[in-house]
Design a protein around this motif. Sequence first.
Motif, short mmCIF file in Angstrom:
data_model
loop_
_atom_site.label_atom_id
_atom_site.label_comp_id
_atom_site.label_asym_id
_atom_site.label_seq_id
_atom_site.Cartn_x
_atom_site.Cartn_y
_atom_site.Cartn_z
N ALA A 191 0.83 -1.21 0.00
CA ALA A 191 0.00 0.00 0.00
C ALA A 191 0.87 1.26 0.00
CB ALA A 191 -0.94 0.00 1.20
N LEU A 192 1.96 1.25 0.75
CA LEU A 192 2.85 2.40 0.79
C LEU A 192 3.50 2.63 -0.58
CD1 LEU A 192 4.20 4.68 2.34
CD2 LEU A 192 5.89 3.02 3.16
N ALA A 193 3.94 1.56 -1.23
CA ALA A 193 4.55 1.69 -2.57
C ALA A 193 3.52 2.19 -3.58
CB ALA A 193 5.12 0.35 -3.01
N ILE A 243 0.97 6.53 -6.86
CA ILE A 243 -0.23 7.32 -7.14
C ILE A 243 0.06 8.81 -6.98
CG2 ILE A 243 -2.55 7.85 -6.30
CD1 ILE A 243 -2.76 4.76 -5.68
N GLN A 244 0.76 9.17 -5.92
CA GLN A 244 1.09 10.57 -5.70
C GLN A 244 2.11 11.08 -6.70
OE1 GLN A 244 2.11 10.56 -1.51
NE2 GLN A 244 0.11 11.42 -1.01
N THR A 245 3.01 10.23 -7.13
CA THR A 245 4.05 10.64 -8.07
C THR A 245 3.48 10.84 -9.47
OG1 THR A 245 5.73 9.46 -6.82
CG2 THR A 245 6.26 9.97 -9.11
N TYR A 246 2.66 9.92 -9.93
CA TYR A 246 2.22 9.93 -11.32
C TYR A 246 0.87 10.59 -11.56
CZ TYR A 246 6.28 7.20 -12.35
OH TYR A 246 7.59 6.81 -12.49
N GLN A 247 0.06 10.78 -10.52
CA GLN A 247 -1.22 11.50 -10.64
C GLN A 247 -2.04 11.03 -11.85
OE1 GLN A 247 -2.51 14.01 -8.49
NE2 GLN A 247 -0.92 13.20 -7.17
N LEU A 297 -4.70 7.42 -13.30
CA LEU A 297 -5.51 6.28 -12.90
C LEU A 297 -4.65 5.04 -12.73
CD1 LEU A 297 -8.34 4.97 -12.53
CD2 LEU A 297 -8.29 4.51 -14.99
N PHE A 298 -4.85 4.35 -11.64
CA PHE A 298 -4.21 3.06 -11.40
C PHE A 298 -5.30 2.03 -11.23
CE2 PHE A 298 -0.58 5.59 -10.61
CZ PHE A 298 0.53 4.77 -10.62
N ILE A 299 -5.15 0.89 -11.88
CA ILE A 299 -6.05 -0.24 -11.68
C ILE A 299 -5.24 -1.30 -10.97
CG2 ILE A 299 -7.42 -2.03 -12.80
CD1 ILE A 299 -7.86 0.01 -15.08
N ILE A 300 -5.72 -1.69 -9.81
CA ILE A 300 -4.99 -2.62 -8.97
C ILE A 300 -5.84 -3.87 -8.81
CG2 ILE A 300 -3.95 -2.97 -6.70
CD1 ILE A 300 -3.91 0.23 -6.60
N VAL A 301 -5.27 -5.01 -9.12
CA VAL A 301 -5.98 -6.29 -9.03
C VAL A 301 -5.43 -7.05 -7.84
CG1 VAL A 301 -6.51 -8.43 -10.23
CG2 VAL A 301 -6.29 -6.30 -11.53
N SER A 357 -6.78 11.78 0.19
CA SER A 357 -6.69 12.86 -0.80
C SER A 357 -7.03 12.41 -2.22
CB SER A 357 -5.28 13.46 -0.80
OG SER A 357 -4.34 12.49 -1.22
N GLN A 358 -7.12 11.11 -2.45
CA GLN A 358 -7.42 10.56 -3.77
C GLN A 358 -8.64 9.65 -3.67
OE1 GLN A 358 -5.63 11.25 -6.55
NE2 GLN A 358 -4.20 12.53 -5.42
N PRO A 359 -9.49 9.64 -4.68
CA PRO A 359 -10.62 8.71 -4.66
C PRO A 359 -10.14 7.27 -4.85
CG PRO A 359 -10.58 9.88 -6.74
CD PRO A 359 -9.49 10.48 -5.88
N ILE A 360 -10.73 6.37 -4.10
CA ILE A 360 -10.43 4.94 -4.23
C ILE A 360 -11.75 4.25 -4.48
CG2 ILE A 360 -9.52 2.90 -3.08
CD1 ILE A 360 -7.81 4.84 -1.36
N LEU A 361 -11.86 3.64 -5.63
CA LEU A 361 -13.10 2.97 -6.00
C LEU A 361 -12.88 1.46 -5.95
CD1 LEU A 361 -13.95 5.19 -9.08
CD2 LEU A 361 -14.74 5.46 -6.72
#
Length: 72
Positions: A27-29, A34-38, A40-44, A65-69
């Motif tokens: 989660a930290l990585a 997410i903060q570096t690249y700003q 959409l990330f899709i995480i499976v 600070s970021q939406p997590i769906l």
Amino acid sequence: MPTFNFSFPTPKQPIVTWSGFRGCADALALATAIQTYQRLFIIVTPDAHSASRLEHELAFFLNHSQPILHFP
């Protein structure tokens, strides 16, 4: 945030697999990426329990600070 030396998705390599994390290091990585690249990330994740854990840990590391769906 700490600096990680992992491969991040690029246009030439849009899918990246990370492994070997312990505890909430994944989660930290991801929060760092997410903060570096700003973007959409899709995480499976392998199961619903892992997804829920990661969702809560990401919210913590991102300070909400970021939406997590979560897609069931």
